[in-house]
Structures are given as structure tokens and as C-alpha cells.
Design a protein around this motif. Structure first.
Motif, PDB file in Angstrom:
ATOM      1  N   MET A 117     -19.299  20.765 -14.026  1.00  0.00           N
ATOM      2  CA  MET A 117     -19.423  21.238 -12.651  1.00  0.00           C
ATOM      3  C   MET A 117     -19.674  22.744 -12.638  1.00  0.00           C
ATOM      4  O   MET A 117     -19.476  23.395 -11.618  1.00  0.00           O
ATOM      5  N   ALA A 118     -20.102  23.274 -13.798  1.00  0.00           N
ATOM      6  CA  ALA A 118     -20.439  24.697 -13.915  1.00  0.00           C
ATOM      7  C   ALA A 118     -19.248  25.590 -13.615  1.00  0.00           C
ATOM      8  O   ALA A 118     -19.387  26.661 -13.039  1.00  0.00           O
ATOM      9  N   VAL A 119     -18.040  25.111 -13.952  1.00  0.00           N
ATOM     10  CA  VAL A 119     -16.841  25.947 -13.818  1.00  0.00           C
ATOM     11  C   VAL A 119     -16.334  26.181 -15.232  1.00  0.00           C
ATOM     12  O   VAL A 119     -16.092  25.226 -15.967  1.00  0.00           O
ATOM     13  N   ASP A 120     -16.207  27.463 -15.613  1.00  0.00           N
ATOM     14  CA  ASP A 120     -15.791  27.777 -16.974  1.00  0.00           C
ATOM     15  C   ASP A 120     -14.301  27.493 -17.139  1.00  0.00           C
ATOM     16  O   ASP A 120     -13.483  28.127 -16.478  1.00  0.00           O
ATOM     17  N   PRO A 121     -13.926  26.550 -18.010  1.00  0.00           N
ATOM     18  CA  PRO A 121     -12.497  26.219 -18.141  1.00  0.00           C
ATOM     19  C   PRO A 121     -11.664  27.376 -18.678  1.00  0.00           C
ATOM     20  O   PRO A 121     -10.465  27.438 -18.412  1.00  0.00           O
TER      21      PRO A 121
ATOM     22  N   GLU B 132      -5.747  30.018  -7.776  1.00  0.00           N
ATOM     23  CA  GLU B 132      -5.267  29.330  -8.973  1.00  0.00           C
ATOM     24  C   GLU B 132      -4.268  30.223  -9.711  1.00  0.00           C
ATOM     25  O   GLU B 132      -3.248  29.750 -10.202  1.00  0.00           O
TER      26      GLU B 132
ATOM     27  N   ARG C 231     -26.523  23.197 -14.542  1.00  0.00           N
ATOM     28  CA  ARG C 231     -25.514  22.157 -14.328  1.00  0.00           C
ATOM     29  C   ARG C 231     -25.140  22.006 -12.864  1.00  0.00           C
ATOM     30  O   ARG C 231     -24.704  20.941 -12.439  1.00  0.00           O
TER      31      ARG C 231
ATOM     32  N   PHE D 295     -11.042  29.278 -15.493  1.00  0.00           N
ATOM     33  CA  PHE D 295     -10.316  28.542 -14.454  1.00  0.00           C
ATOM     34  C   PHE D 295      -8.977  28.004 -14.932  1.00  0.00           C
ATOM     35  O   PHE D 295      -8.035  27.908 -14.153  1.00  0.00           O
TER      36      PHE D 295
ATOM     37  N   TYR E  79     -25.196  27.065 -16.817  1.00  0.00           N
ATOM     38  CA  TYR E  79     -24.334  26.757 -15.667  1.00  0.00           C
ATOM     39  C   TYR E  79     -25.160  26.588 -14.392  1.00  0.00           C
ATOM     40  O   TYR E  79     -24.866  25.739 -13.562  1.00  0.00           O
TER      41      TYR E  79
ATOM     42  N   MET F  57     -15.045  20.047 -15.902  1.00  0.00           N
ATOM     43  CA  MET F  57     -15.207  21.365 -15.282  1.00  0.00           C
ATOM     44  C   MET F  57     -16.483  22.034 -15.778  1.00  0.00           C
ATOM     45  O   MET F  57     -17.245  22.603 -14.998  1.00  0.00           O
ATOM     46  N   GLU F  58     -16.709  21.959 -17.099  1.00  0.00           N
ATOM     47  CA  GLU F  58     -17.936  22.552 -17.624  1.00  0.00           C
ATOM     48  C   GLU F  58     -19.152  21.924 -16.972  1.00  0.00           C
ATOM     49  O   GLU F  58     -20.127  22.609 -16.664  1.00  0.00           O
TER      50      GLU F  58
ATOM     51  N   GLN G  42     -10.981  16.440 -18.663  1.00  0.00           N
ATOM     52  CA  GLN G  42     -11.009  17.261 -17.448  1.00  0.00           C
ATOM     53  C   GLN G  42     -11.677  18.603 -17.709  1.00  0.00           C
ATOM     54  O   GLN G  42     -12.377  19.137 -16.842  1.00  0.00           O
TER      55      GLN G  42
ATOM     56  N   ARG H 285     -11.986  35.425  -9.344  1.00  0.00           N
ATOM     57  CA  ARG H 285     -12.515  34.633  -8.223  1.00  0.00           C
ATOM     58  C   ARG H 285     -11.605  33.450  -7.909  1.00  0.00           C
ATOM     59  O   ARG H 285     -11.670  32.868  -6.846  1.00  0.00           O
ATOM     60  N   HIS H 286     -10.761  33.105  -8.870  1.00  0.00           N
ATOM     61  CA  HIS H 286      -9.850  31.976  -8.650  1.00  0.00           C
ATOM     62  C   HIS H 286      -8.449  32.489  -8.372  1.00  0.00           C
ATOM     63  O   HIS H 286      -7.483  32.043  -8.988  1.00  0.00           O
TER      64      HIS H 286
ATOM     65  N   ARG I 196     -14.230  36.968 -14.043  1.00  0.00           N
ATOM     66  CA  ARG I 196     -14.627  35.703 -13.421  1.00  0.00           C
ATOM     67  C   ARG I 196     -13.411  34.970 -12.883  1.00  0.00           C
ATOM     68  O   ARG I 196     -13.472  34.275 -11.888  1.00  0.00           O
TER      69      ARG I 196
ATOM     70  N   HIS J 111     -18.515  26.679  -5.769  1.00  0.00           N
ATOM     71  CA  HIS J 111     -19.859  27.253  -5.776  1.00  0.00           C
ATOM     72  C   HIS J 111     -20.433  27.539  -4.401  1.00  0.00           C
ATOM     73  O   HIS J 111     -21.458  28.179  -4.293  1.00  0.00           O
TER      74      HIS J 111
ATOM     75  N   ARG K   1      -3.434  30.859 -16.423  1.00  0.00           N
ATOM     76  CA  ARG K   1      -2.111  30.549 -16.979  1.00  0.00           C
ATOM     77  C   ARG K   1      -1.601  31.694 -17.840  1.00  0.00           C
ATOM     78  O   ARG K   1      -0.429  32.037 -17.815  1.00  0.00           O
TER      79      ARG K   1
ATOM     80  N   GLN L 125      -0.327  29.399 -10.377  1.00  0.00           N
ATOM     81  CA  GLN L 125       0.264  29.342 -11.713  1.00  0.00           C
ATOM     82  C   GLN L 125       1.477  30.270 -11.825  1.00  0.00           C
ATOM     83  O   GLN L 125       2.457  29.929 -12.471  1.00  0.00           O
TER      84      GLN L 125
END
Ligand SMILES: Nc1ncnc2c1ncn2[C@@H]1O[C@H](COP(=O)(O)OP(=O)(O)OP(=O)(O)O)[C@@H](O)[C@H]1O
Ligand SMILES: [Mg+2]
Lengths: 260, 274
Positions: free
Chosen positions: A137-141, A45, B86, A144, B83, A134-135, A130, A41-42, A38, B115, A149, A49
Motif C-alpha cells: 500500500m506504499a506505506v514504509d513499514p 501512530e 504501488r 510506520f 511506491y 503495508m509495503e 502485514q 507524518r504518522h 517520514r 495517501h 515504536r 505508541q
């Protein structure tokens, strides 16, 4: 608070707490590894880092490498001159750097420079909601924040360790050849005929990679589970340096024993 | 109090019981949030309003009871389903919770970037529209550390609505806003609800502001819903609860003090004279 990671209440008994922490840390590692797909996809990011972690540590690593190499050349020149073996200076310095000092000192510096920054940053993200945002906004911390890192640290450490060793070699050359008068040709040729590039450099790089894994894991874990207060984050940052240093030195012994 | 089931409830809470640190925050809470309306949730500080919002979004699981959002029982949902749910809910945090690494524009763009694969031009337009709605288009390139508390809350609001969600949860949106910004936010809540039909749950202490936008008010105290009705019905104050809460009397069914031991004992006065 994330569904899968909770800060545990102390249960009394340092040994029990310590073991529980190690267990939590292991579970956390599995969580992060599981999140790698997952997290890919970032990519932006992750590269951000790597740049951040690498660039942040590069200057201190280069300066330290140079000085360690210079000191090493001085000390070893003195020792070798007792046996009349100063021609081996290049070899001995290169072996010490690539096999031992490069990975270890880089890991310790990395823990102090990049590790503490990771812990403090993630701890503050938790304290200021923060991660919860994120959670929401349905983004798994984990995918992400934590995994990028962690991966950045794992990737940056071997590179930094090799930069350290290279700069150390230059420092040793500066002192040995330019100052103490070892012959330039001898310094390099004796070294290149004795350092088995693959064995020694690759072994050192494996070490650096392993140190990268433990230092980044400890830093990210401490940040992620820090109590959401300024005191909690401060203690977590200290713990990152202490735990990471001890684990790196202990692991170094174990790996050296097996890799020799 | 018995609750008459709302015909079309987006959120349906039944017999919710939650223990936190051994204390019952909710003790059989039941209430309905009607679809397409603005519902205010009010109650004394520490009564569990934020906790209720966290249950609705699955950030916290209750010990017992059901909580349906659009037909799905949230406490039993797995990660993927949670998710997915959400993504359709906007949440305004009590303390803004902006991502400090990113500037205002990127904060608002964040959910879209994560998204939706949108062309940059379209994304830019959506973000600027939302920032314009909260009056902060000019602040797009500021970092969160350069914002005042009220500005940060408006940015967080822009971020919460960037996906045009079906449900928005506002946790104390009015705190720290000047009267002008407060009116703007009120207008925004009303517009979002009236024009887009977004269901809204509004947690707030300012009854004067709440009665301007809310269609329905639930009053929570002692882990239960103690009164429900339109703002006008509650303002008339027909029960002890509403009289105390909306009349602002210090004493009544809601104790001012957090539960504590005997005051004299705590001060060390017991038995000293005897
Ligand atoms: N993580 C937690 N652990 C233990 N107790 C908690 C936790 N979070 C909240 N509580 C308790 O739950 C109760 C409800 O907290 P909550 O934050 O939901 O209140 P609130 O109604 O939002 O109050 P306010 O109006 O002041 O924001 C409080 O009594 C608090 O002490
Ligand atoms: Mg609250």
C-alpha cells in the motif's frame, strides 16, 4: 520481505554471527533514524505508541519503585545506624535511586514488559504478511511500524525512570519516617541540601534516555528480523530480554564511569 | 513457446529468471498482460505464481530479465518510484494480511488515510461503498480476529480496490469462499474490470470460476509460460500441458512430486537385499 532488511542465514561461528548481528542492528538504527522525517507524518501512530508503551509499563514501574524504595530505606537505615548517620537516610536513598537504581531497574522492567510486547507484535506482523501488505500500500513499514515504536520507547523511558525514582522516594519516606522514626524535616532537608538537582537528576535522566534507546532498538530490531514462524517470534522475544538486560547493565557501568 | 506481442500490454515480462535457494523458479519466463482485460495465471502449486506477483510489485527482484509495468522497468525502480507505482496497484494477499490493530473500517480506510487528505465524510462514504460491494458494510466495526477466513478475504479485497487502482492482483481470491460469496467476488472482479476498466491479474486454481471471468489464461510450469489462450482454447486441451492441467490427469509433463532423491533410498531399502 522488505528491500533493505533481510534476515541473515546463520554463517556459523558464534562470534562472527554475533558481530554480524550488531552490524545489522546498527544499520537498522540508521534506517530508523533516516525514516524519522517520514515517520513524523504518522504523529497519531507515534502518540498511540507512547500511550501504549507508557501506560502498559506504568503500573509495574510504580509498584516496583515503591517496594525498592521501602527495601532501600530498611537496608540503609540499618547500615547508617552503625555509624550513627541515620539523618542522611533521605540523601543516600535519593542518590541511589536517581543515579543508579531508577534508570537501571526501570530499563530492565521496561525490556520485560514493553520490549517483549514490541518484539512479539512486530514479529507477528511480519509472519502474517502485514508488513508486506503495508509495503504494497506504499506505506514504509520502517516509518510506520518500527520508528514510531522506537521513538515511543525513547521518550517513555526517562519519564518512567523518574516516576520510579519518585515512587521509590515515597516508599523510603514511608519506611524511614513513618515506621523507623527518622525526623520528617531531617529526611527532606538533608536530602535537598545534598542532592545537586541538576547534576544527579539530569545524569540519571541521560542514563534512562540511553537505556531507552538500546532497549527499544533491540526490541524493534528483534521483532523486525524474527523468522516469520511462531518459533521464530518466541525466540526473538526471549532474545530481546536477554540482550537488552546485558547491554543495559554493561552500558550502565560505562556511563557511570564517565558521568561520575 | 513463441509469444506474439500484445498490442497494448500493461505488464510485459521478458526472459525473467529467478533463483530462490538455488532453485530456478523462473527460467526465461515471458508473457504479456493486456490492458483492460482479466488475465488468469494458472499453474501447479509451487510453480511461482505468487513469486510472479511479487516481481510485478517489486517486493522481490528477479535475477535476470525485464518486467515492465505501464512502461516502467520494475526491477530497476528506486524506492520513490516504486511506491508511486504501488499506489496504483491493488494487491489481494493469499492470506488477507489485514492489520490486526485496526477494525474492518479502518483497514479499508488505511490506504486513503495514508495517501489522500480527504474530508472525513467523503472518506467514510468511499469506505462504506467498497464494504457494501463486498457485502460487509454491517461488519465495519468488527476486528480482524472476529472475521472468518472468507470474510477477511472480502475485507482485503475491499481494501485493495479502495483507491480504484489501474491494476489489481488477486492471489487466490476464491479459496475458502462459500458458493454465494464466490459468485459475489466473481461478479465484483467482472464489474471492476468491465465498468472501471481495471486490468486484473487473477491467480487461481478453480478453472470453473476462472473461465467465467478471464479473457486470457497463461499456464505457467517449470519456470516458463507453457500455454496461453482464452479459457475455451485451453479447455480444449491441445497440448500435453493443458490436457494434464485442465483434464486433471495426475501424470504428465508436470510431476506431482517436488524434486527429490530416489524414493527407495530415502526409505532405506537400497542394497539391503543384496
Ligand atoms: N523466500 C523463499 N525462499 C526460497 N524459496 C522460495 C521462497 N518463496 C518461495 N520459494 C519457492 O519458490 C517456489 C514458488 O513459490 P510460490 O509461492 O510463488 O508458488 P505458487 O505458485 O504461488 O504456489 P501456490 O499455488 O501453492 O500458492 C516454490 O517452490 C517455493 O519453494
Ligand atoms: Mg501462491
Amino acid at each position: 520481505m522488505s528491500a533493505d532488511m533481510k534476515t541473515r542465514a546463520p554463517r556459523g561461528g558464534m562470534l562472527v554471527d554475533g558481530l554480524a548481528q550488531v552490524g545489522d542492528c546498527g544499520l537498522f538504527l540508521l534506517n530508523m533514524l533516516g525514516a524519522i522525517p517520514r515517520s513524523l507524518r504518522h504523529l497519531r501512530e507515534i502518540s498511540r505508541q507512547i500511550w501504549f508503551v507508557g501506560a502498559m509499563s506504568l503500573v509495574i514501574i510504580m509498584i516496583s519503585g515503591l517496594f525498592v524504595g521501602m527495601v532501600l530505606a530498611l537496608q540503609l537505615y540499618y547500615t547508617l545506624s552503625i555509624f550513627g548517620g541515620t539523618a542522611a537516610l533521605g540523601t543516600v536513598v535519593a542518590l541511589s535511586l536517581y543515579r543508579e537504581l531508577g534508570p537501571v531497574i526501570t530499563a530492565l522492567l521496561f525490556a520485560g514488559r514493553a520490549g517483549t510486547a514490541m518484539t512479539a507484535e512486530i514479529g507477528l506482523m511480519r509472519a502474517t504478511d502485514q508488513l508486506a501488505a503495508m509495503e504494497m500500500m506504499a506505506v514504509d513499514p520502517i516509518a510506520f511500524v518500527a520508528t514510531p515504536r522506537f521513538l515511543a520507547g525513547v521518550i517513555a523511558m526517562p519519564l518512567l525512570a523518574n516516576v520510579f525514582s519518585l515512587l521509590g522516594l515515597l516508599g523510603a519516606h514511608l519506611v524511614g519516617v513513618t515506621w523507623l522514626g527518622v525526623d520528617n524535616g531531617t529526611f527532606w532537608s538533608n536530602m535537598t541540601s545534598n542532592v545537586d538537582v541538576w547534576k544527579d537528576i539530569v545524569n540519571g535522566t541521560w542514563k534512562a534516555l540511553a537505556f531507552g534507546v538500546v532497549v527499544s532498538l533491540i526490541a524493534v530490531f528483534q521483532g523486525y528480523t524474527a523468522p516469520p514462524t511462531s518459533e521464530g517470534v518466541a525466540y526473538a522475544t526471549t532474545r530481546t530480554v536477554v540482550f537488552a538486560s546485558i547491554v543495559v547493565l554493561a552500558l550502565d557501568f560505562v556511563m557511570t564511569a564517565f558521568l561520575m | 513457446m513463441p509469444i506474439e506481442a500484445v498490442a497494448d500490454a500493461l505488464v510485459e515480462v521478458r526472459d525473467l529468471t529467478t533463483l530462490l535457494s538455488g532453485k530456478a523458479v523462473f527460467d526465461g519466463l515471458s508473457l504479456d498482460i493486456p490492458r483492460g482485460k482479466v488475465t488468469a495465471v494458472m499453474g501447479p502449486s509451487g510453480t511461482g505464481k505468487t513469486t510472479l506477483l511479487k516481481h510485478i510489485t517489486g517486493q522481490m527482484r528477479p535475477d535476470r530479465g525485464t518486467l515492465r509495468v505501464d512502461g516502467q522497468n520494475v526491477p530497476t525502480l528506486g524506492r520513490e518510484a516504486l511506491y508511486a507505482l504501488r499506489e496504483r496497484i491493488g494487491y489481494l494477499f493469499q492470506n488477507s494480511a489485514l492489520l490486526t490493530d485496526y477494525d474492518v473500517f479502518e483497514n479499508v480506510a488505511f490506504p486513503l488515510r495514508q495517501h489522500a487528505r480527504l474530508p472525513e465524510v467523503l472518506l467514510r462514504n468511499i469506505v462504506l461503498t467498497k464494504l457494501q460491494a463486498v457485502g460487509l458494510r454491517g461488519a465495519a466495526r468488527l476486528m480482524p480476529s472476529e472475521l472468518s477466513g472468507g470474510m477477511a478475504r472480502r475485507v482485503a479485497l475491499a481494501r485493495a480496490i479502495v483507491f480504484d487502482p489501474m491494476l489489481i492482483l488477486y492471489d487466490e481470491p476464491f479459496v475458502g469462499l462459500d458458493p454465494i460469496a464466490l459468485n459475489q467476488v466473481l461478479k465484483l472482479i467482472r464489474t471492476l474490470n468491465r465498468t472501471l476498466g481495471i486490468t486484473s491479474i487473477l491467480v487461481a486454481h478453480e478453472f470453473a470460476a476462472v473461465r467465467q471471468v478471464a479473457d486470457l489464461v497463461h499456464l505457467i510450469a517449470n519456470g516458463r509460460c507453457v500455454a496461453s489462450g482464452t479459457p475455451e482454447q485451453l479447455a480444449r486441451g491441445e497440448s500435453d500441458w493443458t490436457r494434464q492441467f485442465f483434464g486433471g490427469e495426475a501424470d504428465g509433463p508436470v510431476p506431482f512430486q517436488y524434486p527429490a532423491g530416489d524414493y527407495a533410498t530415502a526409505l532405506g531399502f537400497t542394497g539391503a537385499a543384496a
